[in-house]
Design an enzyme around this catalytic site. Sequence first.
Site, mmCIF file in Angstrom:
data_model
loop_
_atom_site.group_PDB
_atom_site.id
_atom_site.type_symbol
_atom_site.label_atom_id
_atom_site.label_comp_id
_atom_site.label_asym_id
_atom_site.label_seq_id
_atom_site.Cartn_x
_atom_site.Cartn_y
_atom_site.Cartn_z
ATOM 1 N N PRO A 9 -20.749 -26.702 5.702
ATOM 2 C CA PRO A 9 -20.671 -26.448 4.021
ATOM 3 C C PRO A 9 -20.145 -25.257 3.516
ATOM 4 O O PRO A 9 -19.922 -24.169 4.147
ATOM 5 C CB PRO A 9 -22.375 -26.368 4.033
ATOM 6 C CG PRO A 9 -22.840 -26.062 5.182
ATOM 7 C CD PRO A 9 -21.851 -26.415 6.341
ATOM 8 N N ASN A 10 -19.627 -25.701 2.104
ATOM 9 C CA ASN A 10 -18.716 -24.616 1.497
ATOM 10 C C ASN A 10 -17.537 -24.359 1.977
ATOM 11 O O ASN A 10 -16.939 -23.565 0.936
ATOM 12 C CB ASN A 10 -19.834 -23.606 1.117
ATOM 13 C CG ASN A 10 -21.155 -23.991 0.348
ATOM 14 O OD1 ASN A 10 -21.090 -24.515 -0.528
ATOM 15 N ND2 ASN A 10 -22.262 -23.628 1.092
ATOM 16 N N ARG A 17 -13.619 -19.399 -3.001
ATOM 17 C CA ARG A 17 -14.860 -18.901 -2.796
ATOM 18 C C ARG A 17 -15.043 -17.424 -2.276
ATOM 19 O O ARG A 17 -14.437 -17.399 -1.163
ATOM 20 C CB ARG A 17 -15.461 -19.913 -1.628
ATOM 21 C CG ARG A 17 -16.823 -19.681 -1.149
ATOM 22 C CD ARG A 17 -17.313 -20.302 0.239
ATOM 23 N NE ARG A 17 -18.645 -19.849 0.394
ATOM 24 C CZ ARG A 17 -19.120 -20.004 1.714
ATOM 25 N NH1 ARG A 17 -18.342 -20.506 2.781
ATOM 26 N NH2 ARG A 17 -20.477 -19.734 2.393
ATOM 27 N N TYR A 22 -14.485 -13.967 2.487
ATOM 28 C CA TYR A 22 -13.916 -15.105 3.114
ATOM 29 C C TYR A 22 -12.339 -15.251 3.105
ATOM 30 O O TYR A 22 -11.460 -15.994 3.982
ATOM 31 C CB TYR A 22 -14.421 -16.276 2.919
ATOM 32 C CG TYR A 22 -16.003 -16.278 3.022
ATOM 33 C CD1 TYR A 22 -16.445 -16.159 4.239
ATOM 34 C CD2 TYR A 22 -16.853 -16.615 1.887
ATOM 35 C CE1 TYR A 22 -17.791 -16.324 4.641
ATOM 36 C CE2 TYR A 22 -18.021 -16.460 2.216
ATOM 37 C CZ TYR A 22 -18.523 -16.419 3.257
ATOM 38 O OH TYR A 22 -19.956 -16.376 3.597
ATOM 39 N N ASN A 73 -16.992 -24.140 12.843
ATOM 40 C CA ASN A 73 -17.712 -23.233 11.844
ATOM 41 C C ASN A 73 -18.761 -23.765 11.034
ATOM 42 O O ASN A 73 -18.459 -24.494 10.074
ATOM 43 C CB ASN A 73 -16.522 -22.459 10.942
ATOM 44 C CG ASN A 73 -17.095 -21.443 9.937
ATOM 45 O OD1 ASN A 73 -18.338 -21.356 9.865
ATOM 46 N ND2 ASN A 73 -16.178 -20.672 9.261
ATOM 47 N N ALA A 76 -23.317 -22.091 6.780
ATOM 48 C CA ALA A 76 -24.856 -21.311 6.780
ATOM 49 C C ALA A 76 -25.689 -22.166 7.738
ATOM 50 O O ALA A 76 -26.529 -21.724 8.308
ATOM 51 C CB ALA A 76 -25.466 -21.593 5.452
ATOM 52 N N GLU A 97 -17.655 -21.511 18.420
ATOM 53 C CA GLU A 97 -18.225 -21.028 17.347
ATOM 54 C C GLU A 97 -17.385 -20.107 16.762
ATOM 55 O O GLU A 97 -17.117 -19.158 17.351
ATOM 56 C CB GLU A 97 -19.317 -20.671 17.222
ATOM 57 C CG GLU A 97 -20.128 -20.258 15.985
ATOM 58 C CD GLU A 97 -21.593 -19.665 16.125
ATOM 59 O OE1 GLU A 97 -22.290 -19.993 17.003
ATOM 60 O OE2 GLU A 97 -21.827 -18.851 15.240
ATOM 61 N N HIS A 99 -16.042 -17.656 12.969
ATOM 62 C CA HIS A 99 -16.481 -17.392 11.587
ATOM 63 C C HIS A 99 -15.414 -16.524 10.868
ATOM 64 O O HIS A 99 -14.807 -15.709 11.727
ATOM 65 C CB HIS A 99 -17.797 -16.751 11.529
ATOM 66 C CG HIS A 99 -18.965 -17.321 12.026
ATOM 67 N ND1 HIS A 99 -19.755 -18.390 11.439
ATOM 68 C CD2 HIS A 99 -19.653 -17.465 13.157
ATOM 69 C CE1 HIS A 99 -20.566 -18.917 12.126
ATOM 70 N NE2 HIS A 99 -20.395 -18.447 13.178
ATOM 71 N N ARG A 106 -23.374 -8.618 8.603
ATOM 72 C CA ARG A 106 -23.850 -9.002 7.371
ATOM 73 C C ARG A 106 -25.334 -8.878 7.231
ATOM 74 O O ARG A 106 -26.048 -8.270 7.964
ATOM 75 C CB ARG A 106 -23.195 -10.177 7.021
ATOM 76 C CG ARG A 106 -21.430 -10.117 7.039
ATOM 77 C CD ARG A 106 -20.993 -11.470 6.451
ATOM 78 N NE ARG A 106 -21.469 -11.810 5.191
ATOM 79 C CZ ARG A 106 -21.418 -12.854 4.600
ATOM 80 N NH1 ARG A 106 -20.615 -13.954 5.498
ATOM 81 N NH2 ARG A 106 -21.542 -13.075 3.311
HETATM 82 C C1 DQA Z 1 -19.569 -18.245 7.641
HETATM 83 C C2 DQA Z 1 -20.666 -17.205 7.386
HETATM 84 C C3 DQA Z 1 -21.699 -18.024 7.146
HETATM 85 O O1 DQA Z 1 -22.873 -16.866 7.247
HETATM 86 C C4 DQA Z 1 -21.842 -18.357 5.654
HETATM 87 O O2 DQA Z 1 -22.795 -19.215 5.372
HETATM 88 C C5 DQA Z 1 -20.528 -19.270 5.752
HETATM 89 C C6 DQA Z 1 -19.166 -18.673 6.332
HETATM 90 C C7 DQA Z 1 -18.005 -17.532 8.009
HETATM 91 O O3 DQA Z 1 -17.100 -18.156 8.276
HETATM 92 O O4 DQA Z 1 -17.857 -16.057 7.778
HETATM 93 O O5 DQA Z 1 -20.510 -20.357 4.999
HETATM 94 O O6 DQA Z 1 -19.764 -19.053 8.759
#
Ligand code: DQA
Length: 144
Positions: A9-10, A17, A22, A73, A76, A97, A99, A106
């Site tokens: 998501p996102n 964003r 990011y 990735n 959240a 995984e 990020h 964080r």
């Molecule tokens: C993320 C880190 C997550 O905590 C966050 O919710 C994201 C992006 C990252 O790539 O740093 O959506 O996965």
Amino acid sequence: MQILLIHGPNLNLLGEREPDVYGSTTMEQINEMVRKVAETRGITIIAFQSNHEGSIIDFIHAHRKTAAGIIINPGAYTHYSYAIRDAVAGVNLPAVEVHLSDIKKREPFRQISVIEPVCVAQVSGLGAQSYVKGFEELLKVIEK
Ligand code: DQA
């Protein structure tokens, strides 16, 4: 050989964003970066993004017999989706995984990943390069 590249998501909003957290690279640009590296090895990247937990799980299931591994990735969902964790564990494919941000540095809720225990590696904090490094980590395991 096919490798799945999954964005949670996102992450479709990457580039606009929270660029201070990011970066300014878009999701499409990340897909192209990974595709380019993969191409040199004759590997096909199947990229997918969803803002919905069940769609991510359905995608993993749909490709479980044809893919050689997963780069994910989970956004959240990283921090609380036992359902995605079970999907990754259940299909028996090596998964890495990734990020963009360094989740260990964080907020406390981001420092926990429920997905990491079912992955062969976690790459965090390298911005868009996390995905390329994640691809390399996955290949190490696949080619072993
Ligand atoms: C993320 C880190 C997550 O905590 C966050 O919710 C994201 C992006 C990252 O790539 O740093 O959506 O996965």
